[in-house]
Design an enzyme around this catalytic site. Structure first.
Site, PDB file in Angstrom:
ATOM      1  N   TYR A   1      -6.823  -5.282  10.394  1.00  0.00           N
ATOM      2  CA  TYR A   1      -6.760  -5.452   9.243  1.00  0.00           C
ATOM      3  C   TYR A   1      -7.703  -7.178   8.747  1.00  0.00           C
ATOM      4  O   TYR A   1      -8.100  -7.710   7.893  1.00  0.00           O
ATOM      5  CB  TYR A   1      -5.641  -5.253   8.039  1.00  0.00           C
TER       6      TYR A   1
ATOM      7  N   TYR B   1       0.441  -1.555  -0.081  1.00  0.00           N
ATOM      8  CA  TYR B   1       0.204  -0.398   0.077  1.00  0.00           C
ATOM      9  C   TYR B   1       1.137   1.420  -0.126  1.00  0.00           C
ATOM     10  O   TYR B   1       1.589   1.138   0.418  1.00  0.00           O
ATOM     11  CB  TYR B   1      -0.694  -0.059   1.008  1.00  0.00           C
TER      12      TYR B   1
ATOM     13  N   PRO C   1     -11.802   0.736  -0.991  1.00  0.00           N
ATOM     14  CA  PRO C   1     -11.578  -0.309  -0.767  1.00  0.00           C
ATOM     15  C   PRO C   1     -10.163  -0.928  -0.231  1.00  0.00           C
ATOM     16  O   PRO C   1      -9.478  -1.663  -0.347  1.00  0.00           O
ATOM     17  CB  PRO C   1     -10.505  -0.616  -2.572  1.00  0.00           C
TER      18      PRO C   1
END
Ligand code: RFL
Ligand code: PHB
Length: 389
Positions: free
Chosen positions: A384, A200, A292
């Site tokens: 997460y 990310y 998302p």
């Protein structure tokens, strides 16, 4: 026609509910607007939480997933040329798996079809009637012939643009929404992933994500303006931009190839309350949407299905309606936490058109705090891998 639970929508939510109920002897009919191939052609989620993995196993569709999925024990967060890893395993003693929505939807279709499940494709004009009564029914047309399905309950699993949510009157329903001023341009390529963990990445050119489906299938995303058209992005332009947004040692070793899918998804946070109206129950994207960034959309759909499945079992097996009565409150309590994580992670990693120098400093301070604080990493990891059901 008559069934116990009429399920509107043959995406992952509807299929999973149908398969779980079938194994407990509860009869369902699934009404899907599109064809099987159309549903399987959508490239969407890639990360599954352990709660969803267990539910798929309970539904009897875990064999291929267990054989072909990849365990991810952590993730990389990058910012410009800097990066750090967050270990899910170290902080939560659990992990997530990589197994695409396309694959798990295929497994669910195969299982339903092998066991004689009633899935009706190409349905048109679905309407829900008398949801507040003890005798609700659904009407629709298939190939120009009209059908009526009488049932005990209706599961609205028809996604964000479906009819189920719209059936709940405005006087009852409250919608909460945030639309983000950007989208994600996603590309799927038959190339090895650039790294064995997801990356990310926050860069001054905008967010990027390096993800994957398997050893030779990569999924990459870049933040883009909502006005962009995927047709205007050549593969070369996409990969040039992606490489500029990730640390150079990854960019240098990235293997690129022709895209086999390219699309733009707008980013939205959305929740509707309540998720039950009489004998109509909303599940998954029909009730809520997340950006998302936290990989929560499909996983939150799975937790809804868990609560509804248990409520329906309690009703049919023990004559106890407590689980159904608590459905909306229990599902929403978890949904809002997934919404918060998805919103916060989006804010942490994206560039906003109206961001000031001060806002950028705040964002950088937050990323550096996450890098330096074990506690902050534990909180990230806990969210997460998925909060308990
Ligand atoms: P779906 O998958 O939208 O399925 C709903 C089904 O209902 C059908 N339908 C109808 N059928 C009968 N009558 C009607 N009137 C109907 N209206 C609609 C539709 O054809 C469809 O087959 O909802 P479901 O099952 O709740 O599953 C939810 C997940 O699909 C969704 O949360 C995730 O895919 C979200 N999402 C992502 N989640 C992640 O965790 N990671 C991702 O990378 C990710 N990427 C995405 C996504 C969602 C996207 N959308 C919705 C545009 C990328 C995209 C592009
Ligand atoms: C994906 O692989 O499509 C994916 C993974 C993680 C996300 C979003 C999308 O947060």
């Amino acid at each position: 026609m008559r069934t116990q639970v009429c399920i509107i929508g043959g995406g992952p939510s509807g299929l999973l509910l149908s398969q779980l109920l079938h194994r407990k002897g509860i009869d369902t009919i699934v009404l899907e607007r599109k064809t099987r191939n159309y549903v399987l052609g959508r490239i969407r989620a890639g990360i599954l939480e352990v709660g969803m993995v267990n539910l798929l196993r309970e539904a009897g569709v875990g064999t291929r997933m267990d054989a072909e999925s990849f365990v991810h024990e952590g993730t990389v967060i990058a910012y410009d040329e800097d990066e750090f890893s967050i270990s899910f395993r170290e902080h939560t003693n659990t992990d997530v798996i990589v197994y695409g929505q396309t694959e798990l939807t295929r497994d669910l279709y195969d299982a339903r079809e092998a066991e004689g499940g009633n899935i009706v494709f190409n349905v048109d004009g679905v309407e829900i009637h008398d949801a507040k009564s003890d005798a609700p029914f659904v009407t629709c047309s298939v190939d120009d012939s009209e059908h009526r399905i009488d049932c005990d309950f209706i599961a609205g699993c028809d996604g964000f643009h479906g009819v189920s949510r719209q059936t709940i009157p405005d006087t009852v329903r409250r919608d909460f929404e945030k639309v983000y001023p950007f989208g994600w341009l996603g590309v799927l390529t038959e190339t090895p992933p650039v790294h064995d963990e997801l990356i990310y990445s926050s860069s001054e050119r905008g967010f990027a994500l390096c993800s994957m489906r398997n050893d030779n299938l990569s999924r990459y995303y870049i933040q883009c303006p909502l006005t962009d058209d995927p047709a205007d992005w050549s593969d070369e332009a996409f990969f040039d931009e992606l490489k500029r947004r990730i640390p150079s040692h990854y960019a240098d070793k990235m293997i690129t190839g022709p895209s086999i899918e390219k699309s733009i998804a707008p980013l939205r946070s959305f929740v509707t309350e309540p998720m039950r109206w009489g004998n109509l129950f909303l599940c998954g994207d029909a009730a809520h949407i997340v950006p998302p960034t936290g990989a929560k959309g499909l996983n939150t759909a799975a937790s809804d299905i868990h609560y509804l499945y248990h409520g329906l079992m309690q009703h049919y097996m023990d004559g106890d309606s407590t689980g159904l009565d608590d459905y909306s409150q229990k599902a929403l309590a978890r949904v809002w936490k997934a919404e918060r994580f998805s919103w916060a992670t989006t804010n942490l990693l994206h560039r906003y058109p109206d961001q000031t120098e001060f806002d950028l400093k705040m964002q950088r301070a937050e990323i550096e705090f996450l890098r330096s604080s074990d506690t902050a990493q534990a909180v990230f990891a806990q969210n997460y891998v998925g909060l308990p059901y």
